[in-house]
Design an enzyme around this catalytic site. Sequence first.
Site, PDB file in Angstrom:
ATOM      1  N   ASP A   1       0.711  -4.079 -12.390  1.00 66.21           N
ATOM      2  CA  ASP A   1       0.046  -3.065 -13.207  1.00 66.21           C
ATOM      3  C   ASP A   1       1.082  -2.112 -13.789  1.00 66.21           C
ATOM      4  OD1 ASP A   1      -1.677  -1.324 -14.428  1.00 66.21           O
ATOM      5  OD2 ASP A   1      -2.250  -0.291 -12.574  1.00 66.21           O
TER       6      ASP A   1
ATOM      7  N   LYS B   1       2.659   3.644 -16.743  1.00 63.39           N
ATOM      8  CA  LYS B   1       3.055   4.398 -15.555  1.00 63.39           C
ATOM      9  C   LYS B   1       4.527   4.799 -15.649  1.00 63.39           C
ATOM     10  CE  LYS B   1       0.053   1.808 -12.325  1.00 63.39           C
ATOM     11  NZ  LYS B   1      -0.771   2.892 -11.769  1.00 63.39           N
TER      12      LYS B   1
ATOM     13  N   ARG C   1     -11.181  -1.459 -12.385  1.00 63.51           N
ATOM     14  CA  ARG C   1     -12.641  -1.407 -12.472  1.00 63.51           C
ATOM     15  C   ARG C   1     -13.155  -2.246 -13.639  1.00 63.51           C
ATOM     16  NH1 ARG C   1     -12.468   4.958 -12.776  1.00 63.51           N
ATOM     17  NH2 ARG C   1     -10.746   4.402 -11.389  1.00 63.51           N
TER      18      ARG C   1
END
Length: 462
Positions: free
Chosen positions: A232, A239, A313
């Site tokens: 991710d 990030k 999600r």
Amino acid sequence: MNLDGSDSIPLWLLYENEIEAWRASQPAPVARWLAEQNFKAEKHRVVLLPDSAGGLAAAVGGLGRRQGELSLWHAAGLVERLPCRRFRLAQEFTPEEATQLCLGFAYGGYRFDRYRAARSDAASIEAAPNADVRYVAVAAESLRMARDWINTPAQDLGPTELAAAARRLAERHQAAYREWVGEGLLAANFPAIHAVGRASSEAPRLVELRWAPRTGESYPRLTLVGKGVCFDSGGLDIKSGSGMALMKKDMGGAAVALGLAHLLMSTGVRADLRVLVPAVENAVSGNAYRPGDVLTTRKGLNVEVGNTDAEGRLVLCDALALADAEHPDLIIDFATLTGAARVALGPELPALFGNDDGIVNDLARVAAAEHDPLWPMPLWAGYEDELASKIADLNNVASSSLAGAIFGALFLKRFVAESTPWVHIDLYAWNSKDRPGRGIGAEAQALRGVYRYLVKRYGTVA
């Protein structure tokens, strides 16, 4: 000491309140040696007892203060303090205690040395006669598999390799296997999974495994869903470097779901088992999904993307909608979903949510007894309006910066019918500090606790 000539070494495990009486019962040289070592049976401390020739006659390990029941953690921390020899329990324990201690030895002996030229062995223990040997063997293997997957860098465990691991598991248990890959996700109506993973050089996919203990019989339907984000980056909401450092573990939910499936199939749970793993990499390229995009989901709800780093999600929502369509007896999803759960509970306590309080409370109780804790958290309906969008059915992130773990769970709840029992476990899947028997690295949180709950709920075939 009673040395019987066996190749294994006797290992005594004593509480602090037992050491004085035990030492007094030993031959004078042993009692003096323990006194010289100032051994008080402190937890995880070990003293080696020499024989007359200077060899190893026995070992004594400390269990610390007597607090509650023995767990695998009492034994796991002894392994690294013992020489690489074969040991045996020198005193009797209850079947439950013997099982925990033997599993603890297996757990503490885990080494992830795939990338090391020099590989290290660890102390081991003979199975106690009254231990559940079959459970120990399969549970140890399930935990090792999950930890290996989590520890493996994304270069060697991307969506393709994660799907291949699931396929091997299916073949091992004669389970049905299926996967939807790349554009096939769109054709089969899994648009959110496709959107999150399309920017990667590895095509996104959804993996399905189906198994039943016996053909021709009817069983309750149990579905496990595991978040399989193999790396991710955060997507276009990228990030920081430090934030990406551990993102190889973002498929920890998938690792736990697959490891649990192996344990359930090996022991013959009385349920029609289905495992769903959306396997993707959240990468950055010209076709990456963007903040502000509106994604259609399998359920038909349109989701505005408030943040591309809330991708877990989005892949889970399509998988949950597929799972819910069969109206199973129970759905459990596992996901390294939110940093907010770690802020609230720290790295050692996975957050437990569900739409059935009875199931949540029973699961938490059983997991605690298995020394694999889960902490119940509220699906607070009063916060649902925070997921509102001005242009779509809902947003993938809340307007508030607070209660992030609850918002993640409330988002997923929208994709499961109220009549379908559903549990969501937001876990960390990582040990962030060195402790005896639990070094820094992958942790298969919730696997043992959920297994015990499911066996109590469904039973196993004879």
